[in-house]
Design an enzyme around this catalytic site. Structure first.
Site, PDB file in Angstrom:
ATOM      1  N   LEU A  11       0.862  -1.182   0.000  1.00 57.72           N
ATOM      2  CA  LEU A  11       0.000   0.000   0.000  1.00 57.72           C
ATOM      3  C   LEU A  11       0.893   1.226   0.000  1.00 57.72           C
ATOM      4  O   LEU A  11       1.893   1.280   0.730  1.00 57.72           O
ATOM      5  CB  LEU A  11      -0.908   0.020   1.234  1.00 57.72           C
ATOM      6  CG  LEU A  11      -2.235  -0.745   1.165  1.00 57.72           C
ATOM      7  CD1 LEU A  11      -2.949  -0.668   2.502  1.00 57.72           C
ATOM      8  CD2 LEU A  11      -3.132  -0.209   0.059  1.00 57.72           C
ATOM      9  N   ASP A  12       0.537   2.225  -0.820  1.00 56.25           N
ATOM     10  CA  ASP A  12       1.321   3.459  -0.865  1.00 56.25           C
ATOM     11  C   ASP A  12       1.330   4.139   0.490  1.00 56.25           C
ATOM     12  O   ASP A  12       0.443   3.918   1.326  1.00 56.25           O
ATOM     13  CB  ASP A  12       0.738   4.420  -1.907  1.00 56.25           C
ATOM     14  CG  ASP A  12       0.781   3.831  -3.302  1.00 56.25           C
ATOM     15  OD1 ASP A  12       1.649   2.983  -3.550  1.00 56.25           O
ATOM     16  OD2 ASP A  12      -0.075   4.230  -4.124  1.00 56.25           O
ATOM     17  N   ILE A  13       2.307   4.999   0.686  1.00 58.06           N
ATOM     18  CA  ILE A  13       2.407   5.733   1.941  1.00 58.06           C
ATOM     19  C   ILE A  13       1.194   6.629   2.158  1.00 58.06           C
ATOM     20  O   ILE A  13       0.777   6.902   3.294  1.00 58.06           O
ATOM     21  CB  ILE A  13       3.712   6.563   1.971  1.00 58.06           C
ATOM     22  CG1 ILE A  13       3.953   7.137   3.354  1.00 58.06           C
ATOM     23  CG2 ILE A  13       3.691   7.648   0.907  1.00 58.06           C
ATOM     24  CD1 ILE A  13       5.299   7.802   3.513  1.00 58.06           C
ATOM     25  N   ASP A  14       0.543   7.070   1.057  1.00 54.71           N
ATOM     26  CA  ASP A  14      -0.635   7.935   1.151  1.00 54.71           C
ATOM     27  C   ASP A  14      -1.936   7.136   1.150  1.00 54.71           C
ATOM     28  O   ASP A  14      -3.017   7.741   1.081  1.00 54.71           O
ATOM     29  CB  ASP A  14      -0.660   8.930  -0.021  1.00 54.71           C
ATOM     30  CG  ASP A  14       0.552   9.853  -0.014  1.00 54.71           C
ATOM     31  OD1 ASP A  14       1.008  10.202   1.097  1.00 54.71           O
ATOM     32  OD2 ASP A  14       1.043  10.202  -1.096  1.00 54.71           O
ATOM     33  N   SER A  15      -1.844   5.811   1.223  1.00 51.53           N
ATOM     34  CA  SER A  15      -3.031   4.962   1.206  1.00 51.53           C
ATOM     35  C   SER A  15      -3.210   4.282   2.555  1.00 51.53           C
ATOM     36  O   SER A  15      -2.264   4.137   3.330  1.00 51.53           O
ATOM     37  CB  SER A  15      -2.911   3.902   0.109  1.00 51.53           C
ATOM     38  OG  SER A  15      -2.741   4.511  -1.154  1.00 51.53           O
TER      39      SER A  15
END
Length: 356
Positions: free
Chosen positions: A221-225
């Protein structure tokens, strides 16, 4: 007294006055091994020059099939003499090429992975420890190839070891990276502590520090997700979720803006239907076509994505291609396991009877 005999040389005739004795009768000391040299006449010298010119005009090595005359004494031999055949050096015999096993046999560890018995690395470990049998016979040598129809059995000791490996479901917050720490951001695994263990976890497993060893994310998962992140010690689970041929669905809720009208209160009303059709099928990333996806409106601001692949920042890049901007992304399901009521920042164990 004996009289000695005197031996004397014959007396040289006395020189006669010049002109009195013929020239052929004059005394000349003999010269051994040489003959008187006669000077060639002009005609003979001219003939010798012509013969030398003719010899120089002839090829040094005439055709081998032509028989040359035997040269006169003192002349250069010009006939071709074949060189004697040189014996060839003896060479060591070339070893035969190895026979390739293209008869349908497959590497044992690969077959075990395909059958879901273990990951390939795990299978190699079991083979080395003698925990794998093929048709009832123990196989302890790595690289062995067998036919797909042959029966593989696993020692109970391997099953016990496998059962001790855990899989953890974490509700990842924004600001944590899935894998190793990067750019000053902590990895999500630091949240796996007794204090963050969900109190409503219904599994009988109790936290042990050994559960943190070799715990790796199976899908990022992305850091912004935010949303469900799976961390596992079991290679079979990782292969099932992120293997090249995986069919496991991943479901996301994605909040978007329409770049052509970023202030729209109802994004679903201003986005053309063909944009959603393109998200479902027809887009390319990194020069590769994307697999068909399920895309629909969850509400006026959120799209629901269901994918069977997970390329880097895939949903964000897909939306950019059609004029949408992602402002929020949350993973809510992987396979048959939903995120459910797991609180943000907390985790639980995957139950013994749960399957993705």
């Amino acid at each position: 007294m004996t009289e000695r005999k005197k031996i004397g040389l014959p007396a040289r005739p006395a020189a006669s006055p010049a002109g009195d004795e013929p020239a052929q009768q004059r005394f000349k000391p003999p010269v051994r091994g040489t003959a008187p040299r006669q000077r060639p006449t002009a005609a003979q010298a001219e003939q010798a020059r012509r013969e030398r010119a003719e010899r120089q005009a002839q090829p040094a090595y005439p055709d081998r099939h032509e028989r040359s005359e035997r040269p006169a004494r003192g002349e250069l031999r010009t006939e071709h003499r074949p060189r004697p055949a040189q014996p060839r050096p003896t060479q060591a015999p070339t070893p035969p090429a190895p026979v390739r096993e293209d008869d349908g046999r497959v590497r044992l560890s690969k077959l075990m992975s395909e059958q879901g018995l273990a990951s390939r690395r795990e299978a190699d470990t079991w083979i080395e420890q003698g925990w794998v049998r093929v048709d009832g016979e123990v196989v302890s040598e790595l690289g062995v190839r067998i036919f797909p129809h042959q029966h593989i059995s696993i020692d109970p000791a391997a099953r016990d070891q496998q059962a001790q490996r855990v899989t953890i479901l974490l509700h990842k917050p924004i600001g944590y990276v899935s894998g190793q720490a990067e750019d000053g951001h902590e990895p999500a695994v630091v949240l796996i502590t007794p204090d963050n263990h969900w109190k409503d976890d219904g599994t009988p497993i109790r936290f042990n520090r050994a559960h943190l060893r070799k715990l790796a994310p199976a899908g990022r998962l992305d850091i912004d997700s935010t949303g469900m992140l799976v961390l596992t010690q079991d290679g079979r689970v990782a292969k099932q979720l992120i293997g090249e041929d995986t069919e496991i669905e991943k479901e996301y809720l994605v909040r978007v803006q329409w770049l052509a009208d970023p202030e729209a209160q109802d994004v679903s009303a201003v986005v053309p239907a063909e944009v959603i059709d393109r998200l479902r099928h027809g887009l390319h990333l990194d020069d590769r076509a994307l697999k068909p996806a399920k895309v629909s409106w969850q509400n006026e601001h959120q799209l629901r994505f269901v994918l069977k692949e997970g390329r880097k920042r895939q949903i964000r890049r897909m939306c950019e291609l059609v004029g949408l901007k992602v402002v929020g992304l949350k993973r809510v399901r992987m396979g048959r396991i939903p995120l459910g009521k797991l609180p943000l920042g907390q985790w639980r164990y995957l139950g013994p009877h749960e399957r993705f």
